[in-house]
Design a protein around this motif. Structure first.
Motif, short mmCIF file in Angstrom:
data_model
loop_
_atom_site.label_atom_id
_atom_site.label_comp_id
_atom_site.label_asym_id
_atom_site.label_seq_id
_atom_site.Cartn_x
_atom_site.Cartn_y
_atom_site.Cartn_z
N GLN A 374 0.84 -1.19 0.00
CA GLN A 374 0.00 0.00 0.00
C GLN A 374 0.88 1.25 0.00
N LEU A 376 0.21 5.41 0.30
CA LEU A 376 -0.72 6.50 0.55
C LEU A 376 0.01 7.83 0.45
N GLY A 398 -2.54 -1.27 -3.72
CA GLY A 398 -3.24 0.00 -3.81
C GLY A 398 -2.31 1.19 -3.75
N ASN A 400 -3.05 5.22 -3.25
CA ASN A 400 -4.14 6.13 -2.91
C ASN A 400 -3.56 7.50 -2.63
N ARG A 402 -4.30 11.97 -2.36
CA ARG A 402 -5.27 13.05 -2.20
C ARG A 402 -4.53 14.37 -2.02
N TYR A 424 -6.14 2.18 -6.85
CA TYR A 424 -7.24 3.11 -6.84
C TYR A 424 -6.85 4.32 -6.02
N GLY A 425 -7.59 5.41 -6.18
CA GLY A 425 -7.28 6.57 -5.36
C GLY A 425 -8.09 7.77 -5.77
N ARG A 426 -8.00 8.82 -4.97
CA ARG A 426 -8.67 10.09 -5.25
C ARG A 426 -7.62 11.18 -5.30
N TYR A 428 -5.60 11.87 -7.95
CA TYR A 428 -4.51 11.72 -8.90
C TYR A 428 -4.79 12.41 -10.24
N CYS A 432 -6.64 8.37 -13.05
CA CYS A 432 -6.22 7.50 -11.95
C CYS A 432 -7.31 6.49 -11.63
N GLY A 433 -6.94 5.22 -11.46
CA GLY A 433 -7.90 4.19 -11.11
C GLY A 433 -8.69 3.70 -12.30
N GLY A 441 -12.19 2.47 -9.68
CA GLY A 441 -12.45 3.05 -8.36
C GLY A 441 -13.89 2.84 -7.96
#
Length: 489
Positions: A374, A376, A398, A400, A402, A424-426, A428, A432-433, A441
């Motif tokens: 992972q 982040l 993953g 991820n 932000r 997946y992520g928010r 990017y 993204c995803g 996502g």
């Protein structure tokens, strides 16, 4: 995990590398726990719906409780009490339990949550307590007189506008868990605390310092059983080194580094945490002006750093930790626009979190993090790009992000010939995803919601109830689940 596997408990939040951190249960499970706890008389809940509190609820704050119930002293016979009331109702009622071993108080919303209260009646009315949780009540600026009478205490949680803990705390020689919620700031722990050999967990929510005047650190007393400590304020001097030698078996430490006023003795260097051979989890915040050579325990598995402003050249001291699995760098833990990773480091790292760093260029390949699962990223607004070859890490599950740099959003989450539904992520960017026109996502979110759902129909409820009853039988988990239900209401 057996409860999770049988769909009796839902996972609410997982730990960084797996495992359950928090969980939630179905309403039907709460009802079952309440019913079974009453049948087995495991724990007695006391809420505002019970008399006399149901009648007292609408009265004014200044009304004397005894004026309305002069002939009905509140005496409870159960060994375990869980009280969920307004603070003023609990204090004015002055309940007693001559046989009570555990007293848990959880305050519901009232007008004056920070108002100090006199809780000395508890020490006279509950003399056989082993567990006392009063973290929801502000007991004022001074430790209450008489608490040393509860010599059977194993667990104590208190809260207040405290500056220090008195030496009388040593009278609780059987104490194993000591939690202090300070509402003002730093709290001074007495030197006599080193004589409390049964202590296993000590937690001060803000920060704590040890009083060295009564104990010059020359005695041989050590806390062999202490495994968890937070949050002591430490400098880098010899006194800090002697303090750390006093808990040789510590497993988890959360601490604050501060600048010592005695800088002439070299007290502002980074503390030598390497002497804590049994330490597995370390959380450090603050700043050491003269970092020197960093020293960490070789057995360390989880490391969290924040506000230290270390140069990236010190990252090798962390990368050489052969057992490190979780690394979190938060709030300018490191400073510098370029991070060059080296071969042969972070061989077992599974989880990496970067939050609020000023790094711009991150030079790394998939070989530098061979077991990463992972990644982040949070608020790294200057970061130009995530290393593209991270998509080739075989264990990655993953990525991820932000509120990070705009420059890397277009490429993150895209790798030719590889299924990036796992990444997946928010934040990017639009791509993204996504992979070949599919928004993975959204698919992941939908799948997770369906996976967590539970259907308790008449067909399977009897089996479900039987499994849950058999699992909890003899484990004394009713009280914990009941407390969660009462706090929810």
């Amino acid at each position: 995990m057996d409860l999770v596997g049988r769909s009796l408990v839902l996972v609410s939040k997982r730990r960084s590398i797996g495992g359950v951190k928090t969980c939630r249960v179905h309403d039907m499970l709460h009802d079952l726990c309440l019913a079974r706890s009453k049948e087995e008389m495991f724990l007695q809940p006391i809420t505002k719906r019970d008399e006399p509190f149901a009648s007292f609820d609408g009265l004014d704050n200044d009304v004397d409780f005894d004026h309305y119930y002069p002939s009905k002293p509140l005496i409870y016979e159960r060994h375990r009490l869980c009280i969920c009331l307004e603070r003023r109702h609990f204090i004015k009622s002055k309940p007693s339990g001559p046989r009570t071993r555990s007293l848990l108080f959880s305050a519901i919303t009232d007008r004056y949550p920070r108002c100090p209260y006199d809780i000395t009646f508890i020490f006279q009315n509950f003399k056989l307590l082993r567990v006392l949780d009063l973290e929801s009540i502000n007991m004022g600026m001074f430790f209450p007189v008489g608490i040393d009478l509860l010599v059977q205490l194993r667990y104590l949680a208190v809260s207040g506008d405290l500056d220090s803990i008195p030496p009388s705390i040593a009278s609780l020689w059987k104490l194993e868990t000591f939690l202090v919620k300070g509402l003002k700031g730093m709290i001074v722990l007495p030197g006599i605390i080193w004589s409390m050999r049964m202590l296993r967990h000590v937690h001060v929510n803000s920060s704590a310092v040890f009083d060295l005047q009564d104990d010059p650190l020359e005695s041989s007393l050590v806390l062999d059983n202490l495994v968890t400590l937070s949050t002591p304020a430490l400098s880098g001097g010899k006194e800090t080194l002697k303090i750390m030698r006093r808990f040789p078996n510590l497993h988890r430490l959360r601490c604050i580094i501060f600048e010592s006023p005695n800088s002439s003795m070299g007290c502002n260097q980074f503390p030598q945490f390497g002497i804590l051979n049994q330490l597995e989890s370390l959380n450090i915040s603050g700043r050491a002006l003269n970092q020197g050579e960093l020293s960490f325990p070789l057995n360390l598995k989880k490391l969290t750093l924040s506000k230290l402003r270390l140069p990236w050249k010190h990252m090798s001291a962390i990368g050489r930790l052969q057992n490190l699995e979780v690394l979190k760098l938060l709030s300018n833990a490191f400073e510098g626009r370029r991070w060059d990773m080296k071969e042969g480091e972070f061989l077992k790292l599974k989880f990496l979190k970067l939050d609020s760093l000023d790094v711009v260029e991150w030079n790394a390949t998939c070989d530098h993090l061979p077991n990463l699962q992972q990644l982040l990223l949070r608020h790294c607004k200057e970061l130009e790009a995530v290393p593209f070859s991270f998509g080739e890490i075989p264990t990655i599950n993953g990525i991820n992000g932000r509120d990070c740099g705009r420059g890397y959003g277009k490429d993150c989450g895209r790798y030719y010939g590889k299924d990036y539904g796992r990444l997946y992520g928010r934040g990017y960017g639009k791509d993204c995803g996504r992979y070949y026109g599919k928004d993975y996502g959204r698919l992941w979110q939908r799948q997770s919601a369906e996976t967590l759902g539970i259907r308790l129909t008449g067909k399977n409820y009897a089996t479900w109830e039987f499994q849950f009853r058999m699992f909890l039988k003899g484990k004394e988990l009713w009280g914990l689940l009941l407390l969660l239900e009462l706090r929810k209401k």
